[in-house]
Design a protein around this motif. Structure first.
Motif, PDB file in Angstrom:
ATOM      1  N   GLU A   1     160.613 -28.761  39.295  1.00  0.00           N
ATOM      2  CA  GLU A   1     159.975 -28.711  37.999  1.00  0.00           C
ATOM      3  C   GLU A   1     159.847 -30.185  37.689  1.00  0.00           C
ATOM      4  O   GLU A   1     158.708 -30.437  36.958  1.00  0.00           O
ATOM      5  CB  GLU A   1     161.191 -28.126  36.975  1.00  0.00           C
ATOM      6  CG  GLU A   1     161.435 -26.746  37.341  1.00  0.00           C
ATOM      7  CD  GLU A   1     160.056 -25.886  37.020  1.00  0.00           C
ATOM      8  OE1 GLU A   1     159.348 -26.328  36.056  1.00  0.00           O
ATOM      9  OE2 GLU A   1     159.780 -24.896  37.675  1.00  0.00           O
TER      10      GLU A   1
ATOM     11  N   GLN B   1     146.599 -25.853  35.042  1.00  0.00           N
ATOM     12  CA  GLN B   1     148.273 -25.700  34.621  1.00  0.00           C
ATOM     13  C   GLN B   1     148.780 -24.230  35.342  1.00  0.00           C
ATOM     14  O   GLN B   1     150.137 -24.610  35.622  1.00  0.00           O
ATOM     15  CB  GLN B   1     148.290 -25.418  33.088  1.00  0.00           C
ATOM     16  CG  GLN B   1     148.071 -26.654  32.125  1.00  0.00           C
ATOM     17  CD  GLN B   1     148.099 -26.499  30.718  1.00  0.00           C
ATOM     18  OE1 GLN B   1     147.342 -25.429  30.233  1.00  0.00           O
ATOM     19  NE2 GLN B   1     148.603 -27.493  30.111  1.00  0.00           N
ATOM     20  N   ARG B   2     148.152 -23.291  35.046  1.00  0.00           N
ATOM     21  CA  ARG B   2     148.827 -22.141  35.783  1.00  0.00           C
ATOM     22  C   ARG B   2     148.992 -22.353  37.294  1.00  0.00           C
ATOM     23  O   ARG B   2     149.850 -22.053  37.858  1.00  0.00           O
ATOM     24  CB  ARG B   2     147.814 -20.880  35.636  1.00  0.00           C
ATOM     25  CG  ARG B   2     148.644 -19.500  36.019  1.00  0.00           C
ATOM     26  CD  ARG B   2     147.531 -18.490  35.687  1.00  0.00           C
ATOM     27  NE  ARG B   2     146.345 -18.715  35.943  1.00  0.00           N
ATOM     28  CZ  ARG B   2     145.215 -18.449  35.001  1.00  0.00           C
ATOM     29  NH1 ARG B   2     145.386 -18.256  33.602  1.00  0.00           N
ATOM     30  NH2 ARG B   2     144.065 -18.755  35.310  1.00  0.00           N
ATOM     31  N   ILE B   3     148.196 -22.789  37.951  1.00  0.00           N
ATOM     32  CA  ILE B   3     148.252 -23.011  39.345  1.00  0.00           C
ATOM     33  C   ILE B   3     149.271 -24.019  39.945  1.00  0.00           C
ATOM     34  O   ILE B   3     150.102 -23.748  40.566  1.00  0.00           O
ATOM     35  CB  ILE B   3     146.726 -23.695  39.938  1.00  0.00           C
ATOM     36  CG1 ILE B   3     145.682 -22.745  39.960  1.00  0.00           C
ATOM     37  CG2 ILE B   3     147.059 -24.259  41.293  1.00  0.00           C
ATOM     38  CD1 ILE B   3     144.456 -23.101  40.109  1.00  0.00           C
TER      39      ILE B   3
ATOM     40  N   SER C   1     138.492 -26.418  33.095  1.00  0.00           N
ATOM     41  CA  SER C   1     139.372 -25.541  33.945  1.00  0.00           C
ATOM     42  C   SER C   1     141.003 -25.746  33.709  1.00  0.00           C
ATOM     43  O   SER C   1     141.899 -25.529  34.712  1.00  0.00           O
ATOM     44  CB  SER C   1     139.003 -25.244  35.450  1.00  0.00           C
ATOM     45  OG  SER C   1     139.172 -26.715  35.871  1.00  0.00           O
TER      46      SER C   1
ATOM     47  N   GLN D   1     152.005 -24.565  37.892  1.00  0.00           N
ATOM     48  CA  GLN D   1     153.295 -23.849  37.505  1.00  0.00           C
ATOM     49  C   GLN D   1     153.604 -22.895  38.727  1.00  0.00           C
ATOM     50  O   GLN D   1     154.731 -22.590  38.905  1.00  0.00           O
ATOM     51  CB  GLN D   1     153.088 -22.965  36.202  1.00  0.00           C
ATOM     52  CG  GLN D   1     153.126 -23.986  35.017  1.00  0.00           C
ATOM     53  CD  GLN D   1     154.506 -24.865  34.957  1.00  0.00           C
ATOM     54  OE1 GLN D   1     155.434 -24.416  35.409  1.00  0.00           O
ATOM     55  NE2 GLN D   1     154.329 -25.870  34.388  1.00  0.00           N
ATOM     56  N   ASN D   2     152.725 -22.278  39.353  1.00  0.00           N
ATOM     57  CA  ASN D   2     152.909 -21.276  40.760  1.00  0.00           C
ATOM     58  C   ASN D   2     153.006 -22.076  41.951  1.00  0.00           C
ATOM     59  O   ASN D   2     153.685 -21.303  42.798  1.00  0.00           O
ATOM     60  CB  ASN D   2     151.744 -20.507  40.865  1.00  0.00           C
ATOM     61  CG  ASN D   2     151.775 -19.374  39.500  1.00  0.00           C
ATOM     62  OD1 ASN D   2     152.528 -19.115  38.902  1.00  0.00           O
ATOM     63  ND2 ASN D   2     150.618 -18.891  39.232  1.00  0.00           N
TER      64      ASN D   2
ATOM     65  N   THR E   1     143.408 -24.917  31.765  1.00  0.00           N
ATOM     66  CA  THR E   1     144.323 -23.811  31.581  1.00  0.00           C
ATOM     67  C   THR E   1     144.685 -23.395  33.188  1.00  0.00           C
ATOM     68  O   THR E   1     145.885 -22.941  33.481  1.00  0.00           O
ATOM     69  CB  THR E   1     144.199 -22.724  30.685  1.00  0.00           C
ATOM     70  OG1 THR E   1     142.916 -22.217  30.888  1.00  0.00           O
ATOM     71  CG2 THR E   1     144.082 -23.405  29.291  1.00  0.00           C
ATOM     72  N   ASP E   2     143.587 -23.148  33.815  1.00  0.00           N
ATOM     73  CA  ASP E   2     143.719 -22.544  34.975  1.00  0.00           C
ATOM     74  C   ASP E   2     144.427 -23.597  36.068  1.00  0.00           C
ATOM     75  O   ASP E   2     145.468 -23.178  36.792  1.00  0.00           O
ATOM     76  CB  ASP E   2     142.534 -22.471  35.873  1.00  0.00           C
ATOM     77  CG  ASP E   2     141.667 -21.170  35.305  1.00  0.00           C
ATOM     78  OD1 ASP E   2     142.280 -20.501  34.701  1.00  0.00           O
ATOM     79  OD2 ASP E   2     140.282 -21.117  35.164  1.00  0.00           O
TER      80      ASP E   2
ATOM     81  N   LYS F   1     156.414 -30.790  39.047  1.00  0.00           N
ATOM     82  CA  LYS F   1     155.568 -29.947  38.397  1.00  0.00           C
ATOM     83  C   LYS F   1     155.028 -30.712  37.300  1.00  0.00           C
ATOM     84  O   LYS F   1     153.877 -30.708  36.797  1.00  0.00           O
ATOM     85  CB  LYS F   1     155.865 -28.471  38.084  1.00  0.00           C
ATOM     86  CG  LYS F   1     155.702 -27.627  39.385  1.00  0.00           C
ATOM     87  CD  LYS F   1     156.245 -26.196  38.892  1.00  0.00           C
ATOM     88  CE  LYS F   1     156.610 -25.350  40.201  1.00  0.00           C
ATOM     89  NZ  LYS F   1     157.249 -23.917  39.770  1.00  0.00           N
TER      90      LYS F   1
ATOM     91  N   LEU G   1     151.216 -32.267  35.896  1.00  0.00           N
ATOM     92  CA  LEU G   1     150.793 -31.642  34.820  1.00  0.00           C
ATOM     93  C   LEU G   1     150.296 -32.894  33.795  1.00  0.00           C
ATOM     94  O   LEU G   1     149.501 -32.992  32.843  1.00  0.00           O
ATOM     95  CB  LEU G   1     151.496 -30.648  34.010  1.00  0.00           C
ATOM     96  CG  LEU G   1     151.515 -29.442  34.555  1.00  0.00           C
ATOM     97  CD1 LEU G   1     152.490 -28.424  34.242  1.00  0.00           C
ATOM     98  CD2 LEU G   1     150.117 -28.765  34.500  1.00  0.00           C
TER      99      LEU G   1
END
Length: 171
Positions: A107, A97-99, A92, A101-102, A94-95, A110, A114
């Motif tokens: 920054e 990473q998306r979470i 998971s 970022q949101n 990529t998920d 984040k 990451l």
């Protein structure tokens, strides 16, 4: 140790179920409380003592069931990750990473989060082992399993005791 044999057996079963895909989604809210409940039932049958279960005993059985489940589950999770070099973090990523970022964070934070996830991912893919992943699995399992095992033991004792109460009243 013989005194808590039922907790060891049920903790092992819960620990194994904790690593089964899809089933592990229910480990904290269903599997661990049920394992603690079954450890009380198993202990009653093994000792042939069908008297009211004291809450202290129920709490200890639930706690030990949770601790044994955490031990077995953590070892199995880490071992399977080591052998397969794959786990939920890899699947998971990529998920994740998306979470991240949101999230409403700066920054810099984040980026640091990451980087940590990327480091864990690379360690697992390369070596099958990450000290940070291992630490997080162990800490998470011991805290969560202890809490839900204890709750399951207390609720299980209430259910068993109420059933005994109804039987003794002839209902």
């Amino acid at each position: 140790m013989k005194k808590y044999l039922a907790a060891i057996i049920c903790g092992f079963g819960a620990g194994v179920l904790q690593i089964v895909p899809f089933v592990k989604n229910f480990s904290c809210c269903m599997i661990l409380p049920l394992a603690a409940f079954f450890s009380l039932l198993l202990d009653q049958r093994a000792t042939r003592n069908f008297e009211k279960i004291p809450m202290k005993k129920a709490l200890l059985f639930g706690l030990f069931t949770g601790l044994f489940a955490a031990s077995f589950g953590s070892v199995l999770e880490i071992l399977i990750t080591f052998i397969t070099k794959h786990n939920d973090v890899i699947a998971s990523f990529t998920d994740l990473q998306r979470i991240v970022q949101n999230l409403p964070l700066s920054e810099d934070i984040k980026k640091e989060v990451l980087n940590i996830f990327q480091s864990v991912r690379e360690d697992i893919l390369k070596n099958g082992f990450s000290i940070l992943y291992t630490f997080s699995v162990i800490v998470n399992n011991f805290i969560v399993n202890s809490i839900f095992g204890s709750v399951g033991g207390l609720i299980g004792a209430r259910i068993i005791n109420s059933k005994l109460h109804h039987q003794s009243n002839g209902q």
